[in-house]
Design a protein around this motif. Structure first.
Motif, PDB file in Angstrom:
ATOM      1  N   PRO A  96     -10.993  23.863  -0.472  1.00 55.01           N
ATOM      2  CA  PRO A  96     -11.091  22.675  -1.327  1.00 55.01           C
ATOM      3  C   PRO A  96      -9.712  22.151  -1.723  1.00 55.01           C
ATOM      4  N   PRO A  97      -9.562  20.830  -1.832  1.00 55.17           N
ATOM      5  CA  PRO A  97      -8.284  20.267  -2.274  1.00 55.17           C
ATOM      6  C   PRO A  97      -7.958  20.714  -3.696  1.00 55.17           C
ATOM      7  N   THR A  98      -6.674  20.835  -3.987  1.00 50.14           N
ATOM      8  CA  THR A  98      -6.232  21.242  -5.323  1.00 50.14           C
ATOM      9  C   THR A  98      -5.998  20.006  -6.188  1.00 50.14           C
ATOM     10  N   LEU A  99      -5.740  20.254  -7.472  1.00 47.09           N
ATOM     11  CA  LEU A  99      -5.419  19.152  -8.378  1.00 47.09           C
ATOM     12  C   LEU A  99      -4.220  18.352  -7.882  1.00 47.09           C
ATOM     13  N   ARG A 100      -3.185  19.054  -7.417  1.00 52.93           N
ATOM     14  CA  ARG A 100      -1.974  18.375  -6.938  1.00 52.93           C
ATOM     15  C   ARG A 100      -2.283  17.493  -5.733  1.00 52.93           C
ATOM     16  N   GLU A 101      -3.158  17.986  -4.842  1.00 50.25           N
ATOM     17  CA  GLU A 101      -3.470  17.221  -3.637  1.00 50.25           C
ATOM     18  C   GLU A 101      -4.312  15.995  -3.960  1.00 50.25           C
ATOM     19  N   PHE A 102      -5.231  16.114  -4.901  1.00 50.87           N
ATOM     20  CA  PHE A 102      -6.048  14.967  -5.288  1.00 50.87           C
ATOM     21  C   PHE A 102      -5.193  13.879  -5.941  1.00 50.87           C
ATOM     22  N   GLU A 103      -4.247  14.271  -6.790  1.00 54.06           N
ATOM     23  CA  GLU A 103      -3.481  13.297  -7.564  1.00 54.06           C
ATOM     24  C   GLU A 103      -2.069  13.078  -7.019  1.00 54.06           C
ATOM     25  N   HIS A 104      -1.723  13.738  -5.906  1.00 52.54           N
ATOM     26  CA  HIS A 104      -0.444  13.522  -5.201  1.00 52.54           C
ATOM     27  C   HIS A 104       0.756  13.708  -6.124  1.00 52.54           C
ATOM     28  N   PRO A 119       0.820  -1.220   0.000  1.00 54.77           N
ATOM     29  CA  PRO A 119       0.000   0.000   0.000  1.00 54.77           C
ATOM     30  C   PRO A 119       0.852   1.268   0.000  1.00 54.77           C
ATOM     31  N   GLY A 120       0.997   1.843  -1.169  1.00 51.99           N
ATOM     32  CA  GLY A 120       1.797   3.059  -1.301  1.00 51.99           C
ATOM     33  C   GLY A 120       1.921   3.429  -2.769  1.00 51.99           C
ATOM     34  N   GLY A 121       2.737   4.420  -3.028  1.00 47.16           N
ATOM     35  CA  GLY A 121       2.966   4.867  -4.393  1.00 47.16           C
ATOM     36  C   GLY A 121       4.439   4.875  -4.718  1.00 47.16           C
ATOM     37  N   ALA A 122       4.804   4.398  -5.889  1.00 48.92           N
ATOM     38  CA  ALA A 122       6.205   4.453  -6.326  1.00 48.92           C
ATOM     39  C   ALA A 122       6.561   5.892  -6.654  1.00 48.92           C
ATOM     40  N   VAL A 123       7.652   6.406  -6.072  1.00 47.59           N
ATOM     41  CA  VAL A 123       8.034   7.809  -6.264  1.00 47.59           C
ATOM     42  C   VAL A 123       9.405   7.949  -6.905  1.00 47.59           C
ATOM     43  N   GLY A 124      10.064   6.834  -7.198  1.00 42.43           N
ATOM     44  CA  GLY A 124      11.367   6.891  -7.838  1.00 42.43           C
ATOM     45  C   GLY A 124      11.847   5.498  -8.203  1.00 42.43           C
ATOM     46  N   VAL A 125      12.607   5.393  -9.307  1.00 48.34           N
ATOM     47  CA  VAL A 125      13.145   4.104  -9.740  1.00 48.34           C
ATOM     48  C   VAL A 125      14.602   4.293 -10.118  1.00 48.34           C
ATOM     49  N   ASP A 126      15.475   3.473  -9.516  1.00 46.75           N
ATOM     50  CA  ASP A 126      16.888   3.432  -9.883  1.00 46.75           C
ATOM     51  C   ASP A 126      17.123   2.126 -10.622  1.00 46.75           C
ATOM     52  N   THR A 127      17.200   2.189 -11.950  1.00 44.27           N
ATOM     53  CA  THR A 127      17.356   0.966 -12.732  1.00 44.27           C
ATOM     54  C   THR A 127      18.761   0.380 -12.623  1.00 44.27           C
ATOM     55  N   ARG A 128      19.737   1.202 -12.208  1.00 49.96           N
ATOM     56  CA  ARG A 128      21.110   0.694 -12.024  1.00 49.96           C
ATOM     57  C   ARG A 128      21.161  -0.255 -10.843  1.00 49.96           C
ATOM     58  N   ALA A 129      20.562   0.171  -9.722  1.00 48.02           N
ATOM     59  CA  ALA A 129      20.572  -0.652  -8.513  1.00 48.02           C
ATOM     60  C   ALA A 129      19.380  -1.604  -8.446  1.00 48.02           C
ATOM     61  N   LYS A 130      18.455  -1.486  -9.420  1.00 50.21           N
ATOM     62  CA  LYS A 130      17.222  -2.280  -9.433  1.00 50.21           C
ATOM     63  C   LYS A 130      16.440  -2.103  -8.131  1.00 50.21           C
ATOM     64  N   VAL A 131      16.148  -0.832  -7.867  1.00 50.76           N
ATOM     65  CA  VAL A 131      15.414  -0.474  -6.652  1.00 50.76           C
ATOM     66  C   VAL A 131      14.281   0.479  -7.023  1.00 50.76           C
ATOM     67  N   CYS A 132      13.133   0.227  -6.449  1.00 47.86           N
ATOM     68  CA  CYS A 132      11.988   1.133  -6.584  1.00 47.86           C
ATOM     69  C   CYS A 132      11.732   1.751  -5.212  1.00 47.86           C
ATOM     70  N   VAL A 133      11.711   3.076  -5.159  1.00 45.88           N
ATOM     71  CA  VAL A 133      11.450   3.780  -3.897  1.00 45.88           C
ATOM     72  C   VAL A 133       9.945   3.991  -3.782  1.00 45.88           C
TER      73      VAL A 133
END
Length: 454
Positions: free
Chosen positions: A425-433, A77-91
Protein backbone atom coordinates in the motif's frame (compact mmCIF):
# COMPACT_ATOMS: atom_id res chain seq x y z
CA UNK A 1 5.80 46.90 -22.15
CA UNK A 2 5.45 43.26 -21.12
CA UNK A 3 2.44 42.38 -19.05
CA UNK A 4 3.16 41.55 -15.38
CA UNK A 5 3.34 37.81 -14.72
CA UNK A 6 1.14 36.58 -11.86
CA UNK A 7 1.90 33.05 -10.68
CA UNK A 8 -0.56 31.36 -8.31
CA UNK A 9 0.59 28.20 -6.52
CA UNK A 10 -2.17 25.83 -5.41
CA UNK A 11 -5.67 25.02 -6.68
CA UNK A 12 -7.45 24.73 -3.34
CA UNK A 13 -10.19 27.02 -2.10
CA UNK A 14 -7.82 29.97 -1.65
CA UNK A 15 -5.91 29.69 -4.92
CA UNK A 16 -8.89 29.08 -7.18
CA UNK A 17 -10.98 31.82 -5.60
CA UNK A 18 -8.09 34.25 -6.08
CA UNK A 19 -7.62 33.25 -9.72
CA UNK A 20 -11.31 33.53 -10.58
CA UNK A 21 -11.54 36.99 -9.06
CA UNK A 22 -8.42 38.13 -10.90
CA UNK A 23 -9.92 36.90 -14.16
CA UNK A 24 -13.16 38.76 -13.56
CA UNK A 25 -11.62 42.04 -12.42
CA UNK A 26 -8.39 42.31 -14.42
CA UNK A 27 -8.43 43.18 -18.10
CA UNK A 28 -6.41 40.70 -20.24
CA UNK A 29 -3.92 43.45 -21.07
CA UNK A 30 -3.18 44.13 -17.40
CA UNK A 31 -1.49 40.81 -16.52
CA UNK A 32 -0.77 37.21 -17.50
CA UNK A 33 -2.05 34.66 -14.97
CA UNK A 34 -0.69 31.13 -14.45
CA UNK A 35 -1.79 28.49 -11.93
CA UNK A 36 0.51 25.71 -10.71
CA UNK A 37 -1.33 22.53 -9.73
CA UNK A 38 -0.65 18.81 -10.22
CA UNK A 39 -4.34 18.21 -10.97
CA UNK A 40 -6.61 20.34 -13.14
CA UNK A 41 -9.39 20.35 -10.59
CA UNK A 42 -10.32 21.98 -7.31
CA UNK A 43 -10.88 19.35 -4.63
CA UNK A 44 -13.85 20.01 -2.35
CA UNK A 45 -12.01 18.68 0.68
CA UNK A 46 -14.85 18.72 3.28
CA UNK A 47 -16.74 16.05 1.34
CA UNK A 48 -13.86 13.55 1.17
CA UNK A 49 -15.30 11.35 3.98
CA UNK A 50 -18.41 10.90 1.86
CA UNK A 51 -16.23 9.79 -1.07
CA UNK A 52 -14.48 7.29 1.19
CA UNK A 53 -17.85 5.92 2.34
CA UNK A 54 -19.25 5.73 -1.21
CA UNK A 55 -22.00 8.31 -0.73
CA UNK A 56 -20.36 10.51 -3.37
CA UNK A 57 -18.32 9.54 -6.42
CA UNK A 58 -14.76 10.91 -6.71
CA UNK A 59 -15.64 12.97 -9.78
CA UNK A 60 -18.42 14.80 -7.94
CA UNK A 61 -15.96 16.53 -5.55
CA UNK A 62 -13.27 17.21 -8.17
CA UNK A 63 -14.43 20.48 -9.74
CA UNK A 64 -12.79 20.86 -13.15
CA UNK A 65 -10.64 23.94 -13.80
CA UNK A 66 -10.76 23.48 -17.56
CA UNK A 67 -14.51 23.09 -18.03
CA UNK A 68 -15.27 26.68 -19.02
CA UNK A 69 -13.61 28.10 -22.13
CA UNK A 70 -13.94 31.69 -20.89
CA UNK A 71 -11.17 31.30 -18.32
CA UNK A 72 -7.81 32.57 -19.55
CA UNK A 73 -5.48 31.34 -16.82
CA UNK A 74 -2.68 29.06 -17.98
CA UNK A 75 -2.61 25.84 -15.95
CA UNK A 76 0.88 24.45 -15.32
CA UNK A 77 0.54 20.73 -14.46
CA UNK A 78 2.98 20.17 -11.63
CA UNK A 79 3.85 21.07 -8.08
CA UNK A 80 5.92 23.98 -6.79
CA UNK A 81 8.91 22.53 -4.90
CA UNK A 82 10.95 25.66 -4.19
CA UNK A 83 10.78 29.47 -4.30
CA UNK A 84 13.69 31.90 -4.62
CA UNK A 85 12.25 35.30 -3.76
CA UNK A 86 15.58 37.03 -4.53
CA UNK A 87 15.57 35.91 -8.16
CA UNK A 88 11.73 35.82 -8.33
CA UNK A 89 11.73 32.23 -9.51
CA UNK A 90 9.46 29.35 -8.59
CA UNK A 91 10.86 25.86 -9.21
CA UNK A 92 8.19 23.47 -10.46
CA UNK A 93 8.35 19.70 -10.62
CA UNK A 94 6.18 18.83 -13.61
CA UNK A 95 4.03 15.68 -13.59
CA UNK A 96 6.74 14.08 -15.75
CA UNK A 97 9.22 14.55 -12.87
CA UNK A 98 11.23 17.19 -14.74
CA UNK A 99 12.20 20.39 -12.89
CA UNK A 100 11.54 23.74 -14.54
CA UNK A 101 12.00 27.36 -13.45
CA UNK A 102 9.04 29.72 -13.69
CA UNK A 103 9.81 33.42 -13.37
CA UNK A 104 7.19 35.72 -11.88
CA UNK A 105 6.56 39.35 -11.07
CA UNK A 106 3.88 38.59 -8.48
CA UNK A 107 3.59 35.31 -6.62
CA UNK A 108 0.51 34.08 -4.75
CA UNK A 109 1.32 31.20 -2.41
CA UNK A 110 -1.66 29.00 -1.61
CA UNK A 111 -0.05 25.53 -1.46
CA UNK A 112 -2.32 24.40 1.37
CA UNK A 113 -1.36 21.85 3.97
CA UNK A 114 -0.29 18.25 4.43
CA UNK A 115 -1.18 15.71 7.09
CA UNK A 116 0.66 16.49 10.33
CA UNK A 117 2.61 13.52 11.62
CA UNK A 118 4.75 12.84 14.68
CA UNK A 119 7.81 10.73 15.38
CA UNK A 120 5.79 7.60 16.14
CA UNK A 121 7.36 4.26 15.14
CA UNK A 122 5.62 2.84 12.04
CA UNK A 123 3.22 5.76 11.61
CA UNK A 124 4.23 7.03 8.18
CA UNK A 125 4.59 3.47 6.84
CA UNK A 126 1.27 2.05 8.04
CA UNK A 127 -1.15 4.98 8.44
CA UNK A 128 -3.39 6.42 5.74
CA UNK A 129 -4.58 10.02 5.60
CA UNK A 130 -7.66 11.85 4.36
CA UNK A 131 -6.18 14.79 2.47
CA UNK A 132 -6.32 13.75 -1.18
CA UNK A 133 -8.84 12.27 -3.56
CA UNK A 134 -6.54 9.29 -4.06
CA UNK A 135 -6.46 8.62 -0.30
CA UNK A 136 -10.25 8.75 0.02
CA UNK A 137 -10.75 6.45 -2.97
CA UNK A 138 -8.08 4.06 -1.73
CA UNK A 139 -9.58 3.95 1.78
CA UNK A 140 -12.97 2.87 0.45
CA UNK A 141 -11.35 0.02 -1.49
CA UNK A 142 -9.24 -0.90 1.51
CA UNK A 143 -12.15 -1.02 3.98
CA UNK A 144 -14.31 -3.14 1.70
CA UNK A 145 -11.36 -5.43 0.95
CA UNK A 146 -10.95 -6.02 4.70
CA UNK A 147 -14.53 -7.29 4.81
CA UNK A 148 -13.86 -9.53 1.80
CA UNK A 149 -10.65 -10.91 3.30
CA UNK A 150 -12.21 -11.41 6.72
CA UNK A 151 -15.08 -13.29 5.11
CA UNK A 152 -12.61 -15.55 3.28
CA UNK A 153 -10.37 -16.16 6.31
CA UNK A 154 -10.65 -19.18 8.62
CA UNK A 155 -8.21 -17.69 11.13
CA UNK A 156 -10.05 -15.91 13.96
CA UNK A 157 -7.06 -13.72 14.84
CA UNK A 158 -6.68 -12.54 11.26
CA UNK A 159 -10.41 -11.94 10.99
CA UNK A 160 -10.39 -9.84 14.18
CA UNK A 161 -7.53 -7.67 12.93
CA UNK A 162 -9.20 -7.11 9.56
CA UNK A 163 -12.47 -6.08 11.18
CA UNK A 164 -10.89 -3.58 13.60
CA UNK A 165 -10.55 -0.03 12.26
CA UNK A 166 -8.70 2.79 14.06
CA UNK A 167 -9.15 6.50 13.30
CA UNK A 168 -6.85 8.98 15.03
CA UNK A 169 -8.02 12.59 15.35
CA UNK A 170 -11.14 13.85 17.07
CA UNK A 171 -11.48 17.01 15.01
CA UNK A 172 -13.75 17.71 12.07
CA UNK A 173 -12.02 15.37 9.61
CA UNK A 174 -11.50 12.42 11.95
CA UNK A 175 -15.00 12.49 13.42
CA UNK A 176 -16.67 12.63 10.01
CA UNK A 177 -14.36 9.95 8.62
CA UNK A 178 -15.08 7.55 11.48
CA UNK A 179 -18.83 8.23 11.32
CA UNK A 180 -19.12 7.83 7.55
CA UNK A 181 -16.95 4.73 7.25
CA UNK A 182 -18.66 3.05 10.22
CA UNK A 183 -21.98 3.47 8.38
CA UNK A 184 -20.37 1.88 5.33
CA UNK A 185 -19.29 -1.25 7.21
CA UNK A 186 -22.57 -1.38 9.19
CA UNK A 187 -24.59 -1.63 5.98
CA UNK A 188 -22.06 -3.72 4.04
CA UNK A 189 -21.73 -6.51 6.63
CA UNK A 190 -25.36 -7.44 6.03
CA UNK A 191 -24.21 -8.79 2.65
CA UNK A 192 -21.65 -11.10 4.29
CA UNK A 193 -23.50 -14.08 5.82
CA UNK A 194 -20.29 -15.44 7.41
CA UNK A 195 -19.62 -12.20 9.31
CA UNK A 196 -21.36 -10.93 12.44
CA UNK A 197 -21.78 -7.16 12.75
CA UNK A 198 -20.64 -7.46 16.39
CA UNK A 199 -17.20 -8.52 15.12
CA UNK A 200 -16.64 -5.12 13.50
CA UNK A 201 -14.96 -2.62 15.82
CA UNK A 202 -14.36 1.05 15.17
CA UNK A 203 -12.09 3.13 17.40
CA UNK A 204 -11.79 6.92 17.37
CA UNK A 205 -8.67 8.08 19.24
CA UNK A 206 -7.75 11.63 20.21
CA UNK A 207 -5.23 13.12 22.61
CA UNK A 208 -7.55 16.03 23.47
CA UNK A 209 -9.88 15.72 26.47
CA UNK A 210 -13.00 16.55 24.42
CA UNK A 211 -14.34 15.75 20.97
CA UNK A 212 -14.35 18.64 18.48
CA UNK A 213 -13.74 21.39 21.08
CA UNK A 214 -14.32 24.05 18.40
CA UNK A 215 -18.05 23.18 18.50
CA UNK A 216 -18.34 23.73 22.25
CA UNK A 217 -19.13 21.21 24.98
CA UNK A 218 -22.88 20.65 24.30
CA UNK A 219 -22.50 19.85 20.60
CA UNK A 220 -19.28 17.95 21.22
CA UNK A 221 -21.12 15.74 23.71
CA UNK A 222 -23.94 15.25 21.19
CA UNK A 223 -21.49 14.06 18.56
CA UNK A 224 -19.86 11.77 21.12
CA UNK A 225 -23.24 10.26 22.00
CA UNK A 226 -24.05 9.66 18.32
CA UNK A 227 -20.76 7.87 17.73
CA UNK A 228 -21.04 5.72 20.84
CA UNK A 229 -24.65 4.86 20.05
CA UNK A 230 -23.43 3.47 16.75
CA UNK A 231 -20.86 1.34 18.53
CA UNK A 232 -17.78 3.44 17.83
CA UNK A 233 -15.39 3.24 20.78
CA UNK A 234 -14.15 6.79 21.47
CA UNK A 235 -10.97 7.10 23.56
CA UNK A 236 -9.98 10.65 24.60
CA UNK A 237 -6.67 11.65 26.16
CA UNK A 238 -5.02 8.79 24.25
CA UNK A 239 -2.79 8.59 21.18
CA UNK A 240 -0.79 6.05 19.21
CA UNK A 241 2.51 4.83 20.65
CA UNK A 242 3.44 2.46 17.82
CA UNK A 243 1.92 1.30 14.53
CA UNK A 244 2.50 -2.01 12.80
CA UNK A 245 1.02 -3.90 9.84
CA UNK A 246 -1.36 -5.93 12.00
CA UNK A 247 -1.69 -4.00 15.28
CA UNK A 248 -1.78 -0.53 16.80
CA UNK A 249 -0.33 0.15 20.26
CA UNK A 250 -1.89 3.03 22.21
CA UNK A 251 -0.26 5.25 24.79
CA UNK A 252 -2.46 3.78 27.53
CA UNK A 253 -0.90 0.37 26.91
CA UNK A 254 -3.72 -1.20 24.90
CA UNK A 255 -2.81 -3.15 21.77
CA UNK A 256 -5.52 -3.17 19.11
CA UNK A 257 -5.29 -5.91 16.46
CA UNK A 258 -5.92 -3.82 13.35
CA UNK A 259 -4.81 -3.55 9.73
CA UNK A 260 -6.44 -0.15 9.21
CA UNK A 261 -4.99 3.00 10.78
CA UNK A 262 -6.48 6.26 9.51
CA UNK A 263 -4.51 9.31 10.64
CA UNK A 264 -6.33 12.69 10.70
CA UNK A 265 -4.60 14.32 13.69
CA UNK A 266 -4.28 17.81 12.29
CA UNK A 267 -2.47 19.48 9.39
CA UNK A 268 0.85 21.23 8.81
CA UNK A 269 1.75 23.87 6.24
CA UNK A 270 3.05 22.67 2.89
CA UNK A 271 6.81 21.93 2.90
CA UNK A 272 7.10 24.56 0.16
CA UNK A 273 7.02 27.22 2.89
CA UNK A 274 10.31 25.93 4.27
CA UNK A 275 12.12 26.70 1.01
CA UNK A 276 11.55 30.46 1.21
CA UNK A 277 13.75 31.05 4.24
CA UNK A 278 11.11 33.44 5.56
CA UNK A 279 9.75 33.88 9.09
CA UNK A 280 7.01 31.49 10.16
CA UNK A 281 4.39 31.35 12.92
CA UNK A 282 3.56 27.84 14.17
CA UNK A 283 4.95 26.50 10.92
CA UNK A 284 2.86 28.80 8.73
CA UNK A 285 4.32 31.66 6.69
CA UNK A 286 4.23 35.03 8.46
CA UNK A 287 2.14 37.55 6.51
CA UNK A 288 0.70 40.99 7.12
CA UNK A 289 -3.06 41.56 7.50
CA UNK A 290 -2.99 42.45 3.77
CA UNK A 291 -1.44 38.98 3.14
CA UNK A 292 1.88 40.26 1.83
CA UNK A 293 5.09 38.47 2.87
CA UNK A 294 7.46 40.88 4.68
CA UNK A 295 10.81 41.23 2.95
CA UNK A 296 9.72 39.41 -0.22
CA UNK A 297 8.78 41.85 -2.97
CA UNK A 298 5.66 40.87 -4.90
CA UNK A 299 4.92 37.79 -2.79
CA UNK A 300 1.52 37.18 -1.21
CA UNK A 301 0.39 34.15 0.82
CA UNK A 302 -2.93 32.87 2.14
CA UNK A 303 -4.85 29.78 3.16
CA UNK A 304 -3.60 26.90 5.30
CA UNK A 305 0.07 27.68 4.63
CA UNK A 306 -0.09 31.32 5.81
CA UNK A 307 -0.47 32.75 9.31
CA UNK A 308 -3.05 35.36 8.34
CA UNK A 309 -3.82 37.59 11.36
CA UNK A 310 -7.39 37.06 12.58
CA UNK A 311 -8.38 40.68 13.18
CA UNK A 312 -12.00 39.71 13.90
CA UNK A 313 -10.97 37.54 16.85
CA UNK A 314 -10.10 40.57 18.97
CA UNK A 315 -7.05 38.82 20.46
CA UNK A 316 -3.46 39.86 19.91
CA UNK A 317 -1.52 37.25 17.96
CA UNK A 318 -4.62 35.33 16.80
CA UNK A 319 -4.35 33.77 13.35
CA UNK A 320 -7.11 32.47 11.10
CA UNK A 321 -7.85 28.75 11.42
CA UNK A 322 -7.22 26.59 8.33
CA UNK A 323 -10.84 26.33 7.19
CA UNK A 324 -12.48 26.55 3.77
CA UNK A 325 -14.54 29.61 4.62
CA UNK A 326 -11.43 31.62 5.54
CA UNK A 327 -9.56 30.37 2.46
CA UNK A 328 -12.37 31.44 0.13
CA UNK A 329 -12.66 34.92 1.58
CA UNK A 330 -8.90 35.38 1.80
CA UNK A 331 -8.71 34.51 -1.90
CA UNK A 332 -11.08 37.34 -2.78
CA UNK A 333 -9.34 39.88 -0.55
CA UNK A 334 -5.89 38.92 -1.82
CA UNK A 335 -7.02 39.20 -5.46
CA UNK A 336 -8.34 42.71 -4.73
CA UNK A 337 -5.03 43.62 -3.04
CA UNK A 338 -3.01 42.30 -5.95
CA UNK A 339 -5.11 44.32 -8.37
CA UNK A 340 -4.68 47.36 -6.12
CA UNK A 341 -0.91 46.80 -6.21
CA UNK A 342 -0.93 46.73 -10.02
CA UNK A 343 -2.99 49.90 -10.12
CA UNK A 344 -0.99 51.65 -7.36
CA UNK A 345 -3.94 51.78 -4.99
CA UNK A 346 -4.01 51.15 -1.22
CA UNK A 347 -4.41 47.60 0.09
CA UNK A 348 -6.98 46.53 2.66
CA UNK A 349 -6.56 44.04 5.51
CA UNK A 350 -8.40 40.74 5.66
CA UNK A 351 -11.22 40.73 8.22
CA UNK A 352 -13.84 38.01 8.46
CA UNK A 353 -15.80 36.66 11.40
CA UNK A 354 -15.98 32.87 11.55
CA UNK A 355 -19.45 31.68 10.50
CA UNK A 356 -19.28 28.45 12.47
CA UNK A 357 -18.85 24.76 11.62
CA UNK A 358 -21.01 22.02 10.15
CA UNK A 359 -20.34 18.34 10.81
CA UNK A 360 -22.14 15.67 8.77
CA UNK A 361 -22.16 12.35 10.63
CA UNK A 362 -24.07 10.52 7.91
CA UNK A 363 -27.71 9.53 7.63
CA UNK A 364 -29.86 11.90 9.67
CA UNK A 365 -27.11 12.62 12.19
CA UNK A 366 -25.24 15.92 12.21
CA UNK A 367 -24.17 18.73 14.51
CA UNK A 368 -23.80 22.31 13.30
CA UNK A 369 -23.20 25.74 14.71
CA UNK A 370 -24.06 28.29 12.01
CA UNK A 371 -23.61 31.87 13.26
CA UNK A 372 -23.28 30.52 16.80
CA UNK A 373 -26.67 28.73 16.78
CA UNK A 374 -26.31 25.09 17.97
CA UNK A 375 -28.24 22.53 15.87
CA UNK A 376 -28.60 18.76 16.08
CA UNK A 377 -30.12 16.00 13.98
CA UNK A 378 -32.07 16.74 10.81
CA UNK A 379 -31.91 20.56 11.07
CA UNK A 380 -28.14 20.35 11.45
CA UNK A 381 -27.97 17.88 8.56
CA UNK A 382 -29.96 20.23 6.33
CA UNK A 383 -27.64 23.13 7.20
CA UNK A 384 -24.50 21.02 6.69
CA UNK A 385 -25.48 19.68 3.28
CA UNK A 386 -27.00 22.98 2.22
CA UNK A 387 -23.76 24.77 3.05
CA UNK A 388 -21.59 22.26 1.19
CA UNK A 389 -23.91 22.21 -1.82
CA UNK A 390 -23.99 26.00 -2.11
CA UNK A 391 -20.20 26.23 -1.74
CA UNK A 392 -19.55 24.04 -4.79
CA UNK A 393 -18.27 26.33 -7.53
CA UNK A 394 -20.08 25.04 -10.63
CA UNK A 395 -23.64 23.99 -11.42
CA UNK A 396 -22.33 20.72 -12.84
CA UNK A 397 -20.67 19.88 -9.50
CA UNK A 398 -23.83 20.83 -7.62
CA UNK A 399 -25.92 18.58 -9.86
CA UNK A 400 -23.55 15.64 -9.45
CA UNK A 401 -23.45 15.94 -5.66
CA UNK A 402 -27.21 16.34 -5.30
CA UNK A 403 -27.81 13.36 -7.61
CA UNK A 404 -25.37 11.23 -5.61
CA UNK A 405 -27.05 12.16 -2.34
CA UNK A 406 -30.51 11.30 -3.68
CA UNK A 407 -29.38 8.05 -5.29
CA UNK A 408 -27.59 6.91 -2.14
CA UNK A 409 -30.60 7.77 0.03
CA UNK A 410 -32.95 5.78 -2.21
CA UNK A 411 -30.85 2.87 -3.48
CA UNK A 412 -28.00 2.58 -0.97
CA UNK A 413 -24.55 1.26 -1.88
CA UNK A 414 -23.37 -1.70 -3.94
CA UNK A 415 -20.17 -2.10 -1.83
CA UNK A 416 -17.95 -2.78 -4.82
CA UNK A 417 -14.21 -2.19 -4.93
CA UNK A 418 -12.37 -0.43 -7.75
CA UNK A 419 -9.38 -2.76 -7.56
CA UNK A 420 -6.98 -0.21 -6.06
CA UNK A 421 -5.69 -2.46 -3.30
CA UNK A 422 -1.98 -3.16 -3.79
CA UNK A 423 0.30 -5.73 -2.20
CA UNK A 424 2.41 -2.78 -0.99
CA UNK A 425 0.00 0.00 0.00
CA UNK A 426 1.15 3.58 -0.67
CA UNK A 427 2.45 5.49 2.35
CA UNK A 428 1.40 8.91 3.60
CA UNK A 429 4.47 10.46 1.94
CA UNK A 430 3.65 8.83 -1.40
CA UNK A 431 0.01 9.94 -1.35
CA UNK A 432 0.88 13.55 -0.51
CA UNK A 433 4.27 13.73 -2.33
CA UNK A 434 5.99 15.29 0.68
CA UNK A 435 9.41 14.03 -0.48
CA UNK A 436 9.25 16.02 -3.73
CA UNK A 437 10.45 19.37 -2.34
CA UNK A 438 13.90 20.87 -2.72
CA UNK A 439 16.08 21.61 0.27
CA UNK A 440 17.22 25.24 0.72
CA UNK A 441 20.73 24.20 -0.44
CA UNK A 442 19.36 22.53 -3.59
CA UNK A 443 17.27 25.61 -4.35
CA UNK A 444 20.22 28.00 -3.90
CA UNK A 445 22.42 25.84 -6.13
CA UNK A 446 19.78 25.83 -8.85
CA UNK A 447 19.14 29.60 -8.85
CA UNK A 448 22.63 30.88 -7.93
CA UNK A 449 23.43 31.94 -11.49
CA UNK A 450 20.31 34.07 -11.74
CA UNK A 451 20.62 37.79 -10.96
CA UNK A 452 18.45 39.29 -8.25
CA UNK A 453 15.15 40.43 -9.71
CA UNK A 454 14.56 44.15 -9.78
Amino acid sequence: MERPRILVVGAGFAGVECVRRLERRLAPAEADIALVTPNSYQLYLPLLPQVASGVLTPQSVAVSLRRSSRYRTRIIPGGAVGVDTRAKVCVIRKITGELTDQAYDYLVLAPGSITRTFDIPGLTEHARGMKTLAEATYLRDHVISQLDLADASEDEAERASRLCFVVVGGGYAGTETAACLQRLTHHAVKRYPRLDHRQIRWHLIDLAPTLMPELGDPLGRTALEVLRRRGIEVSLGVSVAKAGPTEVTLTDGRVLPSRTLIWTAGVAASPLIGTLGAETVRGRLLVTPEMTVPGAAGVFALGDAAAVPDLAAGQEGAICPPTAQHALRQGRTLADNLIATLRHQPLRPYVHKDLGLVVDLGGTDAVSKPLGVPLRGLPAQAVARGYHWSALRTNVAKTRVLTNWLLNAVAGDDFVRMGLRASKPPTLREFEHTDAYLTPDQLRARTASRPAAG
